[in-house]
Scaffold this motif. Structure first.
Motif, PDB file in Angstrom:
ATOM      1  N   HIS A  90       0.807  -1.211   0.000  1.00 31.52           N
ATOM      2  CA  HIS A  90       0.000   0.000   0.000  1.00 31.52           C
ATOM      3  C   HIS A  90       0.845   1.268   0.000  1.00 31.52           C
ATOM      4  N   TRP A  91       2.130   1.149   0.360  1.00 32.71           N
ATOM      5  CA  TRP A  91       3.029   2.300   0.397  1.00 32.71           C
ATOM      6  C   TRP A  91       3.874   2.419  -0.873  1.00 32.71           C
ATOM      7  N   LEU A 318      -4.083   3.806   5.340  1.00 29.92           N
ATOM      8  CA  LEU A 318      -3.425   4.124   4.068  1.00 29.92           C
ATOM      9  C   LEU A 318      -2.850   5.531   4.103  1.00 29.92           C
ATOM     10  N   PRO A 319      -1.748   5.748   3.390  1.00 34.93           N
ATOM     11  CA  PRO A 319      -1.177   7.093   3.309  1.00 34.93           C
ATOM     12  C   PRO A 319      -1.766   7.879   2.143  1.00 34.93           C
ATOM     13  N   ASP A 330       0.401   6.557   7.408  1.00 34.37           N
ATOM     14  CA  ASP A 330      -0.898   5.899   7.264  1.00 34.37           C
ATOM     15  C   ASP A 330      -1.944   6.613   8.132  1.00 34.37           C
TER      16      ASP A 330
END
Length: 423
Positions: A90-91, A318-319, A330
């Protein structure tokens, strides 16, 4: 004969001035092939990383998915490498774009020092002594021009100063390929020489073509010059990299617009790019009369915020990561899964992509398309809350998109319409 001796004894102030084409014009004792080779090896690694992460950044926009995502529609075969951008880790975009921008900033002193070290060769005459030499000079023109163009437009974009004509995306994309042509050619021609110099120095009897024939007294050694370049890069790193982190590091990111403290207190106190006021979102637009429109083969549905809150809620950490290189840590988002909304629209099994439209009436990416893999990811939400509180107006109230690993502009704020279907 006596008259000829008098001419030779004329003082330097009365002689014809030297021109840049004269090797004796350049008198710095720092210049030399080894000094240039060290800088070249650093740039070889750094510029390669910049190009790769730049291509990844372009792919992350999914430009071959929908024309609204594609800011370079005339790219043709230059888009040969494009692929479906993943949602994990996710990053991912936070890492790749953070590296792209941070490394670009840090390389500025190295690039300037490298150009300074070879500037005498740019004025050397004749311009071309052979076919190979002509090819080298052309590659140098593409390399120097492309590098300066890419660094200048990139730095202006980071600072949100759009002084150049046309779209940043288009200019930076095509400029990158021009730069690559010169870069690859120059590397092929110069790498053997640089490796030879770094391993064993200049062969006996071979002149140092970059050293000054009549140098001035040294005030700084070549090692000292390299240390000075390194100190400049370190200073830029310290004063810019913090925009990708929360807390103390962000407060010392003085050279970027997203440095300094996070905006405001409370759960919504993390960075944004555009405020609601800046894009002319009025309170009436997001008040009681606001409705989310969801379209698909099952028909068209309209939901109030209260009705969305009554649906099954899911969370995701999430970021937010932006093309300018800044990002947040996040954040804890909560809302309705995009896959659940796709099921309501008529896709209960394998939802396709979705076309997202914002209340924002102007500017880039008020409309955006998301791929089917992004819709299907259980962390992809129509977010209604963040960090345990309702979204603030600047963070997209009453509802916004949040998708793992996507560029910030694809996490559309102030969502008005979701249209599910093949894009």
């Amino acid at each position: 004969m006596p008259e000829r001796r008098r001419i030779r004894s004329l003082p330097d102030s009365l002689r014809a001035p030297r021109t840049p084409a004269d090797p004796a014009f350049w008198r710095s004792p720092v210049r030399g092939v080894r000094f240039t080779a060290v800088l070249g090896v650093i740039l070889l690694a750094g510029l390669t990383l910049l190009f790769v992460t730049g291509l990844l950044s372009y792919a992350a926009y999914n430009p071959d998915l929908n024309r609204v995502n594609d800011k370079t529609p005339g790219k043709g075969w230059l888009g040969f490498y494009l692929f479906s951008w993943p949602t994990g880790p996710h990053w991912l975009y936070r890492l790749t774009q953070g590296l792209h921008v941070t490394v670009g900033i840090v390389l500025v002193p190295v690039l300037l020092a490298k150009l300074w070290s070879v500037v005498p060769r740019l004025f050397a005459l004749p311009p071309a002594r052979s076919v190979g030499h002509a090819l080298e000079r052309i590659s140098l023109l593409l390399l120097v021009g492309g590098a300066l163009f890419e660094f200048l437009t990139g730095l202006l974009n980071i600072q949100l100063d759009y002084l150049f004509p046309g779209s940043f995306y288009t200019l930076h994309f095509y400029g990158a390929w021009v730069f690559l042509a010169g870069f690859v050619t120059h590397v092929v021609l110069k790498t053997p020489q640089a490796v030879r110099v770094l391993r064993g120095g200049i062969p006996r009897g071979e002149p140092d073509i970059l050293a000054a024939p009549d140098p001035l007294p040294a005030t700084l050694s070549r090692r000292g010059a390299l240390a000075l370049v390194g100190a400049g890069s370190l200073l830029l790193l310290v004063t810019s990299a913090g925009r990708s982190f929360d807390g103390p590091l962000r407060r010392i990111a003085l050279l970027t617009p997203r440095g300094g403290t996070d905006p405001g207190p409370g759960p919504n106190a993390f960075q944004i790019n555009k405020t609601a006021a800046a894009v002319r979102i009025r309170p009436a637009d997001t008040g009681e009369r606001w409705r989310l429109t969801v379209r698909g083969p099952a028909g068209e549905f309209r939901f109030s915020r209260a009705e969305l809150l009554a649906m099954e809620q899911h969370g995701a950490a999430l970021p937010i990561a932006c093309v300018e290189g800044w990002s947040t840590s996040d954040q804890r988002w909560r809302g309705v899964r995009l896959s659940d909304l796709a099921a309501l629209a008529g896709y209960p099994d394998r939802p396709p992509g979705v076309f997202v439209e914002s209340l924002q009436r102007g500017g880039s990416f008020r409309k955006a398309a998301l791929r089917d893999n992004q819709v299907r990811d259980g962390r992809s939400l129509l977010a209604l809350e963040v960090n345990g509180a309702p979204l603030s107006p600047d963070h997209g109230y009453p509802a916004r998109i949040i998708v793992p690993a996507a560029p910030g502009v694809l996490n559309t704020k102030w969502v008005e319409t979701l249209t599910f279907g093949e894009l």
